[in-house]
Write a protein that holds these residues in place. Sequence first.
Motif, PDB file in Angstrom:
ATOM      1  N   PHE B  13      12.456   8.906  -8.258  1.00  0.00           N
ATOM      2  CA  PHE B  13      11.894   7.705  -7.646  1.00  0.00           C
ATOM      3  C   PHE B  13      10.379   7.821  -7.631  1.00  0.00           C
ATOM      4  CE2 PHE B  13      16.140   8.192  -5.880  1.00  0.00           C
ATOM      5  CZ  PHE B  13      16.671   6.924  -6.077  1.00  0.00           C
ATOM      6  N   GLN B  14       9.720   6.909  -8.281  1.00  0.00           N
ATOM      7  CA  GLN B  14       8.260   6.932  -8.314  1.00  0.00           C
ATOM      8  C   GLN B  14       7.695   6.609  -6.930  1.00  0.00           C
ATOM      9  OE1 GLN B  14       6.260   7.887 -10.821  1.00  0.00           O
ATOM     10  NE2 GLN B  14       8.269   8.536 -11.567  1.00  0.00           N
ATOM     11  N   PRO B  15       6.553   7.222  -6.593  1.00  0.00           N
ATOM     12  CA  PRO B  15       5.935   6.855  -5.316  1.00  0.00           C
ATOM     13  C   PRO B  15       5.555   5.373  -5.298  1.00  0.00           C
ATOM     14  CG  PRO B  15       4.555   8.419  -6.541  1.00  0.00           C
ATOM     15  CD  PRO B  15       5.837   8.297  -7.276  1.00  0.00           C
ATOM     16  N   ILE B  16       5.642   4.771  -4.144  1.00  0.00           N
ATOM     17  CA  ILE B  16       5.224   3.382  -4.002  1.00  0.00           C
ATOM     18  C   ILE B  16       3.814   3.388  -3.421  1.00  0.00           C
ATOM     19  CG2 ILE B  16       5.777   1.141  -2.988  1.00  0.00           C
ATOM     20  CD1 ILE B  16       8.673   2.100  -2.645  1.00  0.00           C
ATOM     21  N   HIS B  17       2.893   2.777  -4.163  1.00  0.00           N
ATOM     22  CA  HIS B  17       1.507   2.727  -3.690  1.00  0.00           C
ATOM     23  C   HIS B  17       1.328   1.492  -2.840  1.00  0.00           C
ATOM     24  CE1 HIS B  17       0.734   5.945  -6.454  1.00  0.00           C
ATOM     25  NE2 HIS B  17       1.225   5.219  -7.437  1.00  0.00           N
ATOM     26  N   GLN B  18       1.011   1.694  -1.618  1.00  0.00           N
ATOM     27  CA  GLN B  18       0.899   0.556  -0.706  1.00  0.00           C
ATOM     28  C   GLN B  18      -0.573   0.250  -0.432  1.00  0.00           C
ATOM     29  OE1 GLN B  18       2.718  -1.686   0.252  1.00  0.00           O
ATOM     30  NE2 GLN B  18       2.757  -2.094   2.423  1.00  0.00           N
TER      31      GLN B  18
END
Lengths: 404, 404
Positions: B13-18
């Motif tokens: 799961f790729q990191p989610i950039h918020q």
Amino acid sequence: MTIRIDQKPQVDFQPIHQSVPITFHYDVHFTRGLFETNNPLLAKIMVADRKARIKQAIAVIDSGVLQHHQQLLKKLQDYSEHHQNFFTLVGKPIIVKGGEECKNSPKLIESIHAFIDQVGLCRHSYILAIGGGAVLDLVGYAAATAHRGIRLIRIPTTVLAQNDSGIGVKNGVNAFGKKNFLGTFAPPYAVLNDFNFLTTLDDRDWRSGIAEAIKVALIKDADFFEFISIYVGELVSRDRSIMEQVIYRCAQLHLQHIANSGDPFENGCSRPLDFGHWAAHRLEHLTNYRLRHGEAVAIGLALDCTYSYLSGLLSQQHWQKILTTLAALGFSFYISELGLTSYNGELFQGLSEFQQHLGGELTITLLQEIGKVREVHQVDLKCYQLSVNVLENWVKSQRENLFS
Amino acid sequence: MTIRIDQKPQVDFQPIHQSVPITFHYDVHFTRGLFETNNPLLAKIMVADRKARIKQAIAVIDSGVLQHHQQLLKKLQDYSEHHQNFFTLVGKPIIVKGGEECKNSPKLIESIHAFIDQVGLCRHSYILAIGGGAVLDLVGYAAATAHRGIRLIRIPTTVLAQNDSGIGVKNGVNAFGKKNFLGTFAPPYAVLNDFNFLTTLDDRDWRSGIAEAIKVALIKDADFFEFISIYVGELVSRDRSIMEQVIYRCAQLHLQHIANSGDPFENGCSRPLDFGHWAAHRLEHLTNYRLRHGEAVAIGLALDCTYSYLSGLLSQQHWQKILTTLAALGFSFYISELGLTSYNGELFQGLSEFQQHLGGELTITLLQEIGKVREVHQVDLKCYQLSVNVLENWVKSQRENLFS
Ligand SMILES: NC(=O)c1ccc[n+]([C@@H]2O[C@H](COP(=O)([O-])OP(=O)(O)OC[C@H]3O[C@@H](n4cnc5c(N)ncnc54)[C@H](O)[C@@H]3O)[C@@H](O)[C@H]2O)c1
Ligand SMILES: NC(=O)c1ccc[n+]([C@@H]2O[C@H](COP(=O)([O-])OP(=O)(O)OC[C@H]3O[C@@H](n4cnc5c(N)ncnc54)[C@H](O)[C@@H]3O)[C@@H](O)[C@H]2O)c1
Ligand SMILES: [Zn+2]
Ligand SMILES: [Zn+2]
């Protein structure tokens, strides 16, 4: 304006219009074995600001997590020793009792503040909060208010915390018998979701977090709802891979909403992510937090979907699909201690509390179809009353089916 | 990503950039006679969000203001009755003891929270905070943490609060003997500067706020410094019109900095508006807050300017001009109780406290010329020691001149 020295005294001063733009950035990571010494993620994040100094960090840990992960303290210690060129774990980790109880205890906030003072954390130090949503909310509040905000790294350990409560921009504790009466908006520095923690959740906490996934699917993503409803069996039998996908997609939808809503700090009255929550919050209170947050949300969703159906907004087919999915996951819509008919007054008080907490006009999110909401500013209490009865009968008939 | 139903379980799961963008807006108004029934400003602001409902508001008032404006309670009452179609003042105003003392009392925060709960304020209600910087900081903290932030209308009543502390995005209270140990970043809903309040300030509080104007002039606007130095006489003789211009310009410079710095919530280490403040905060503490904030800032400015001069950064001419102006305004650089040579260790502890409060690397603002700063990350304590001695002698020789 530059004041000129020869200038005549002014009599009238125009108002100064102030605009303060700011963008908060944080990453939500997904990993396994966060504290294995060969997993560099945490250490990397702490030094990502490229400041030379070795960082300081403290840890606050949920007792419920420790109970099931007895190696955690040692692992954390080993991890920090192994990465001693990056950060130092100062002092012993603080252990707080997990679950809603910790949010009812102002003393805990004080003692976290005292610890921060004692070990001398600065605003560029880190607080690692490891635990369920309740512990993260508590530690988040303490972190946000010390030195006007110390960097908070959230390490959520429940489904609900990984897909919802631990990834957003809010914290809070309870006061005056009101949920989250105290709190702030304070984005975390980073969120590190370690899927391995989920294996030790009891079934209620495993299930509870799925309610938030259903919530966000209902309001935003019909495909995602379809996915959940198809994999109900796998979720019930604790299929990790399906759960991980549910968590990832749920987190993504929540994060997108927060980033794009135009109102991340909730200054308006609209709060679609709180679909089903007016009743949920009230029920948590009425049951003295015997209900898990997600369990209460499931009831709140069932109630608001039923109201949406009875008031002619939602089709019978979608309504039934929602209730069936919730029930198949093991959520119950009926709470035994509460004679449903007698507590309606109490329940409906939740509407005004919800309004008060949001501020301004009452704004309730209803469902038009799976994946599509409609906001209303007035509700018909008689129709809500009817919805409660319908749910009660629904549960009864389900039970009779079981025993017949 | 849309989860496809036929999709294989993902493994990675790729990191989610918020990114969460938000812009805070608030206006800083300048008026006279804010609570005269024919002054519509306050009422207009409360209904500017165009929501139909009559607004609720509570007021918290500085006892020092009340003492000199005994009609205030009655005026506020009349004002709210006159504008009853716009807002209701719920409950009696809370009166808190003015001055730094109120920031040392956690009980006060609790009682403001309890009052908010009791009268049932929502997030779209208003809290009017009327008073000096200390009361505004206290009330601001209470307002920011109840329901994650209730609209705060600041009504600053001192020079310092009108030109600096009451117009920014911070609040705070003291804890563990540390100034502003607890607090948040929370922009106000509006700021209403009523110049009429200033007439009743005692001379020390009239003067104290001028230190912040000098500070911001030194770091940002040589013309403004020139203006102040030319009108020193008028300021000392309490010329209202000159003071109002000083306040306006000082407020403008502060607000511009906050809006344009790129770091309004102070996540970096650079804090030019805190020029002179590392010593100021420490001196306030060491004198048990006998010194006013502005008085301490004046000493801090003199110290850091002297250090800037002695370390070869600032010209002698500019240095002398700054000290002469401060002295002409009546600021003193010498604090009688403190044997200057013996308390240096104590004083220099302020450097590390400052670093801790800001976080990260030590960053001290020095002066290169009037209107232009230079930041340094290291200081020479011997040179600071010398600066203290130079100041002491400067004051002595001034005094000798007086008596010779
Ligand atoms: N801040 C927000 O935006 C937000 C949003 C939604 C919910 N919340 C809050 O989140 C809280 C609920 O969080 P929750 O559902 O995570 O429950 P929780 O934090 O109450 O935890 C439930 C139980 O699980 C235990 N636990 C935690 N991790 C475990 C693990 N890995 N293995 C075994 N046991 C473990 C805890 O000790 C606790 O007993 C509520 O207080 C709710 O208000 C906050
Ligand atoms: N939040 C910020 O960004 C910020 C910035 C700078 C300073 N501050 C804080 O501001 C505080 C200092 O504020 P201050 O200088 O206004 O002092 P103050 O608030 O301590 O007030 C000084 C005295 O003046 C009295 N007073 C107030 N208004 C009056 C009036 N109109 N007439 C007569 N008496 C009056 C008060 O009762 C008090 O006794 C400090 O606590 C400082 O830390 C905050
Ligand atoms: Zn929720
Ligand atoms: Zn100041």
